[in-house]
Design a protein around this motif. Structure first.
Motif, PDB file in Angstrom:
ATOM      1  N   ILE A  29       0.794  -1.616  -0.106  1.00 51.55           N
ATOM      2  CA  ILE A  29      -0.114   0.148  -0.132  1.00 51.55           C
ATOM      3  C   ILE A  29       1.058   1.408  -0.255  1.00 51.55           C
ATOM      4  CG2 ILE A  29      -2.141  -0.893   0.810  1.00 51.55           C
ATOM      5  CD1 ILE A  29      -1.600   0.817   3.757  1.00 51.55           C
ATOM      6  N   ASN A  30       0.509   2.560  -0.479  1.00 48.03           N
ATOM      7  CA  ASN A  30       0.882   3.569  -0.111  1.00 48.03           C
ATOM      8  C   ASN A  30       0.637   4.779   0.643  1.00 48.03           C
ATOM      9  OD1 ASN A  30       2.700   5.677  -1.022  1.00 48.03           O
ATOM     10  ND2 ASN A  30       1.123   6.406  -3.166  1.00 48.03           N
ATOM     11  N   VAL A  31       1.719   5.177   1.652  1.00 47.77           N
ATOM     12  CA  VAL A  31       0.479   5.772   3.145  1.00 47.77           C
ATOM     13  C   VAL A  31       1.090   6.877   2.320  1.00 47.77           C
ATOM     14  CG1 VAL A  31       0.993   5.973   5.508  1.00 47.77           C
ATOM     15  CG2 VAL A  31       0.565   4.126   4.581  1.00 47.77           C
ATOM     16  N   VAL A  32       0.224   7.919   2.858  1.00 48.95           N
ATOM     17  CA  VAL A  32       0.227   9.141   2.516  1.00 48.95           C
ATOM     18  C   VAL A  32       0.307  10.389   3.379  1.00 48.95           C
ATOM     19  CG1 VAL A  32      -0.542   8.816  -0.502  1.00 48.95           C
ATOM     20  CG2 VAL A  32      -2.079   9.143   1.650  1.00 48.95           C
ATOM     21  N   LYS A  33       0.227  11.170   3.568  1.00 47.24           N
ATOM     22  CA  LYS A  33       0.241  12.740   4.302  1.00 47.24           C
ATOM     23  C   LYS A  33      -0.525  13.616   3.986  1.00 47.24           C
ATOM     24  CE  LYS A  33       4.681  14.439   3.844  1.00 47.24           C
ATOM     25  NZ  LYS A  33       5.832  14.802   5.513  1.00 47.24           N
ATOM     26  N   HIS A  34      -1.296  14.880   4.684  1.00 47.34           N
ATOM     27  CA  HIS A  34      -2.023  16.036   4.615  1.00 47.34           C
ATOM     28  C   HIS A  34      -1.096  16.647   4.577  1.00 47.34           C
ATOM     29  CE1 HIS A  34      -5.637  13.210   4.192  1.00 47.34           C
ATOM     30  NE2 HIS A  34      -5.427  12.339   4.670  1.00 47.34           N
ATOM     31  N   HIS A  35      -0.298  17.093   5.208  1.00 42.94           N
ATOM     32  CA  HIS A  35       0.344  17.958   5.791  1.00 42.94           C
ATOM     33  C   HIS A  35       2.488  17.985   5.473  1.00 42.94           C
ATOM     34  CE1 HIS A  35      -3.085  19.527   7.567  1.00 42.94           C
ATOM     35  NE2 HIS A  35      -3.003  18.611   8.247  1.00 42.94           N
ATOM     36  N   ASP A  36       2.170  18.432   5.801  1.00 38.43           N
ATOM     37  CA  ASP A  36       4.153  18.660   5.133  1.00 38.43           C
ATOM     38  C   ASP A  36       4.645  18.034   6.092  1.00 38.43           C
ATOM     39  OD1 ASP A  36       3.986  20.480   2.751  1.00 38.43           O
ATOM     40  OD2 ASP A  36       4.230  22.287   4.438  1.00 38.43           O
ATOM     41  N   ARG A  37       4.356  17.925   7.863  1.00 41.35           N
ATOM     42  CA  ARG A  37       4.417  17.085   8.562  1.00 41.35           C
ATOM     43  C   ARG A  37       3.625  16.618   9.154  1.00 41.35           C
ATOM     44  NH1 ARG A  37       9.395  17.633  11.899  1.00 41.35           N
ATOM     45  NH2 ARG A  37       8.698  16.392  14.312  1.00 41.35           N
ATOM     46  N   ASN A  39       1.980  14.658  12.394  1.00 42.23           N
ATOM     47  CA  ASN A  39       2.994  14.600  13.777  1.00 42.23           C
ATOM     48  C   ASN A  39       1.648  13.510  13.926  1.00 42.23           C
ATOM     49  OD1 ASN A  39       0.751  16.337  13.545  1.00 42.23           O
ATOM     50  ND2 ASN A  39       2.727  17.718  14.178  1.00 42.23           N
ATOM     51  N   SER A  40       0.570  12.672  13.701  1.00 39.05           N
ATOM     52  CA  SER A  40      -0.939  12.030  14.865  1.00 39.05           C
ATOM     53  C   SER A  40      -1.353  11.021  13.379  1.00 39.05           C
ATOM     54  CB  SER A  40      -1.954  13.287  14.646  1.00 39.05           C
ATOM     55  OG  SER A  40      -1.887  13.652  13.225  1.00 39.05           O
ATOM     56  N   VAL A  41      -1.817  10.173  13.524  1.00 41.54           N
ATOM     57  CA  VAL A  41      -2.247   9.258  12.695  1.00 41.54           C
ATOM     58  C   VAL A  41      -3.531  10.386  11.463  1.00 41.54           C
ATOM     59  CG1 VAL A  41      -4.044   7.513  13.263  1.00 41.54           C
ATOM     60  CG2 VAL A  41      -2.709   7.678  14.583  1.00 41.54           C
ATOM     61  N   GLU A  42      -4.268  10.954  12.182  1.00 45.89           N
ATOM     62  CA  GLU A  42      -5.198  11.830  11.532  1.00 45.89           C
ATOM     63  C   GLU A  42      -4.301  12.349  10.145  1.00 45.89           C
ATOM     64  OE1 GLU A  42      -7.322  11.048  15.081  1.00 45.89           O
ATOM     65  OE2 GLU A  42      -5.201  12.102  14.955  1.00 45.89           O
ATOM     66  N   ALA A  43      -2.835  12.534  10.466  1.00 51.89           N
ATOM     67  CA  ALA A  43      -2.974  12.766   9.309  1.00 51.89           C
ATOM     68  C   ALA A  43      -2.159  11.991   8.081  1.00 51.89           C
ATOM     69  CB  ALA A  43      -1.200  14.149   9.801  1.00 51.89           C
ATOM     70  N   THR A  44      -2.128  11.299   8.511  1.00 46.74           N
ATOM     71  CA  THR A  44      -2.254  10.133   7.357  1.00 46.74           C
ATOM     72  C   THR A  44      -2.935   9.492   6.636  1.00 46.74           C
ATOM     73  OG1 THR A  44      -0.978   8.334   8.887  1.00 46.74           O
ATOM     74  CG2 THR A  44       0.464   9.777   8.223  1.00 46.74           C
TER      75      THR A  44
END
Length: 53
Positions: A29-37, A39-44
């Motif tokens: 799978i490809n895990v992506v982030k929502h912000h530049d950094r 720092n929480s589960v909700e950010a991915t």
């Protein structure tokens, strides 16, 4: 559909969810982030998600 027991998944709305078990059927799978950094589960998220039929 093959089951990848290395990738657990409870999102049964996903096209790649192994319907009979709580696993993914993809090889990876490809895990992506929502912000530049991230720092929480909700950010991915799982970037491999696709809506199933």
């Amino acid at each position: 559909m093959k089951i990848n027991k290395s990738i657990g998944c409870t999102v049964n709305e996903c096209k790649y969810h192994a319907k009979e078990d709580s696993f993914c059927s993809l090889d990876h799978i490809n895990v992506v982030k929502h912000h530049d950094r991230a720092n929480s589960v909700e950010a991915t998220d799982c970037g491999s998600f696709e809506v199933g039929k």
